[in-house]
Design an enzyme around this catalytic site. Sequence first.
Site, PDB file in Angstrom:
ATOM      1  N   ASP A  59       4.785   4.475   1.142  1.00  0.00           N
ATOM      2  CA  ASP A  59       4.594   5.804   1.738  1.00  0.00           C
ATOM      3  C   ASP A  59       5.939   6.512   1.901  1.00  0.00           C
ATOM      4  O   ASP A  59       6.114   7.670   1.481  1.00  0.00           O
ATOM      5  CB  ASP A  59       3.905   5.601   3.098  1.00  0.00           C
ATOM      6  CG  ASP A  59       3.271   6.853   3.666  1.00  0.00           C
ATOM      7  OD1 ASP A  59       3.416   7.926   3.058  1.00  0.00           O
ATOM      8  OD2 ASP A  59       2.626   6.745   4.721  1.00  0.00           O
ATOM      9  N   THR A 118      -0.695  -4.914   1.207  1.00  0.00           N
ATOM     10  CA  THR A 118       0.041  -6.185   1.104  1.00  0.00           C
ATOM     11  C   THR A 118       1.447  -6.136   1.694  1.00  0.00           C
ATOM     12  O   THR A 118       2.172  -7.122   1.627  1.00  0.00           O
ATOM     13  CB  THR A 118       0.149  -6.653  -0.365  1.00  0.00           C
ATOM     14  OG1 THR A 118       1.009  -5.747  -1.077  1.00  0.00           O
ATOM     15  CG2 THR A 118      -1.205  -6.730  -1.029  1.00  0.00           C
ATOM     16  N   GLY A 119       1.829  -4.992   2.251  1.00  0.00           N
ATOM     17  CA  GLY A 119       3.146  -4.883   2.872  1.00  0.00           C
ATOM     18  C   GLY A 119       3.020  -5.054   4.376  1.00  0.00           C
ATOM     19  O   GLY A 119       2.636  -6.117   4.870  1.00  0.00           O
ATOM     20  N   TYR A 137       0.808  -4.100   6.279  1.00  0.00           N
ATOM     21  CA  TYR A 137      -0.557  -4.401   6.719  1.00  0.00           C
ATOM     22  C   TYR A 137      -0.959  -5.858   6.505  1.00  0.00           C
ATOM     23  O   TYR A 137      -2.048  -6.262   6.919  1.00  0.00           O
ATOM     24  CB  TYR A 137      -1.569  -3.439   6.087  1.00  0.00           C
ATOM     25  CG  TYR A 137      -1.579  -2.051   6.725  1.00  0.00           C
ATOM     26  CD1 TYR A 137      -0.723  -1.734   7.777  1.00  0.00           C
ATOM     27  CD2 TYR A 137      -2.454  -1.060   6.289  1.00  0.00           C
ATOM     28  CE1 TYR A 137      -0.722  -0.469   8.357  1.00  0.00           C
ATOM     29  CE2 TYR A 137      -2.467   0.206   6.882  1.00  0.00           C
ATOM     30  CZ  TYR A 137      -1.596   0.496   7.906  1.00  0.00           C
ATOM     31  OH  TYR A 137      -1.612   1.751   8.486  1.00  0.00           O
TER      32      TYR A 137
HETATM   33  P1  ADP Z   1       0.568  -1.297   3.500  1.00  0.00           P
HETATM   34  O1  ADP Z   1       0.847  -0.621   4.812  1.00  0.00           O
HETATM   35  O2  ADP Z   1      -0.739  -0.827   2.868  1.00  0.00           O
HETATM   36  O3  ADP Z   1       0.689  -2.780   3.585  1.00  0.00           O
HETATM   37  P2  ADP Z   1       3.229  -1.017   2.269  1.00  0.00           P
HETATM   38  O4  ADP Z   1       3.820   0.239   1.746  1.00  0.00           O
HETATM   39  O5  ADP Z   1       3.865  -1.643   3.445  1.00  0.00           O
HETATM   40  O6  ADP Z   1       1.666  -0.689   2.507  1.00  0.00           O
HETATM   41  O7  ADP Z   1       3.187  -2.100   1.103  1.00  0.00           O
HETATM   42  C1  ADP Z   1       2.255  -2.088   0.043  1.00  0.00           C
HETATM   43  C2  ADP Z   1       2.878  -2.707  -1.183  1.00  0.00           C
HETATM   44  O8  ADP Z   1       3.686  -1.728  -1.835  1.00  0.00           O
HETATM   45  C3  ADP Z   1       3.798  -3.902  -0.901  1.00  0.00           C
HETATM   46  O9  ADP Z   1       3.468  -4.919  -1.844  1.00  0.00           O
HETATM   47  C4  ADP Z   1       5.186  -3.349  -1.161  1.00  0.00           C
HETATM   48  O10 ADP Z   1       6.066  -4.340  -1.674  1.00  0.00           O
HETATM   49  C5  ADP Z   1       4.907  -2.325  -2.225  1.00  0.00           C
HETATM   50  N1  ADP Z   1       5.891  -1.239  -2.408  1.00  0.00           N
HETATM   51  C6  ADP Z   1       6.830  -0.779  -1.540  1.00  0.00           C
HETATM   52  N2  ADP Z   1       7.519   0.228  -2.108  1.00  0.00           N
HETATM   53  C7  ADP Z   1       6.991   0.414  -3.359  1.00  0.00           C
HETATM   54  C8  ADP Z   1       7.281   1.290  -4.446  1.00  0.00           C
HETATM   55  N3  ADP Z   1       8.251   2.211  -4.377  1.00  0.00           N
HETATM   56  N4  ADP Z   1       6.519   1.168  -5.582  1.00  0.00           N
HETATM   57  C9  ADP Z   1       5.532   0.263  -5.671  1.00  0.00           C
HETATM   58  N5  ADP Z   1       5.225  -0.593  -4.682  1.00  0.00           N
HETATM   59  C10 ADP Z   1       5.941  -0.520  -3.536  1.00  0.00           C
END
Ligand code: ADP
Length: 173
Positions: free
Chosen positions: A38, A127-128, A130
């Site tokens: 995000d 997967t981050g 959350y």
């Molecule tokens: P959530 O809150 O749904 O868990 P996050 O943004 O914390 O979302 O993480 C979701 C996934 O996106 C994680 O696997 C993280 O490593 C990955 N991620 C973070 N930044 C990027 C990016 N710039 N491009 C693709 N994936 C990303």
Amino acid sequence: MTQARPEIVLVRGDITEQEVDAIVNAANSSLLGGGGVDGAIHRRGGPAILAECRDLRASRYGKGLRTGQAVATTAGRLPARHVIHTVGPVYQGGSGDASLLTSCHRESLRVADELGARTIAFPAISTGVYGWPVEDAARIAVEAVRGAETAVQEVRFVLFDERAYDAFAAQVQ
Ligand code: ADP
């Protein structure tokens, strides 16, 4: 609308760099920005995305976007044309609601169809921060896309790290 199964493509990389019709944001229900993917999308896409998110909060989504739902905005300065924001479910106490993670993918594809998008990129939703175990999230995400009725032709999963890439690769044999 022609509907066939979309092709699933895996890429290790950064979703903000993808040249596709729409990228999906793993947003939070406030729609007003957060960390992880995000934060990266708002940083690289510029203020136009947040401005549209604020308008959505002031109109259709006064209480925020519910978990499992999806809504589109401009992609601002990103190479993609649209950002589709969806809110993944939180994994806590050793479980999460898989139907909501399925819904994130299905609803994002439904919004993509409304936009006329043919190519869409997803991150590994939930997967981050959350906390959803990536092997399980990969299975749910791939099954959701395989079972979807959509005119989207390419679904690209963009995985930020090797573990996530390997988890998705194990599902797409
Ligand atoms: P959530 O809150 O749904 O868990 P996050 O943004 O914390 O979302 O993480 C979701 C996934 O996106 C994680 O696997 C993280 O490593 C990955 N991620 C973070 N930044 C990027 C990016 N710039 N491009 C693709 N994936 C990303």
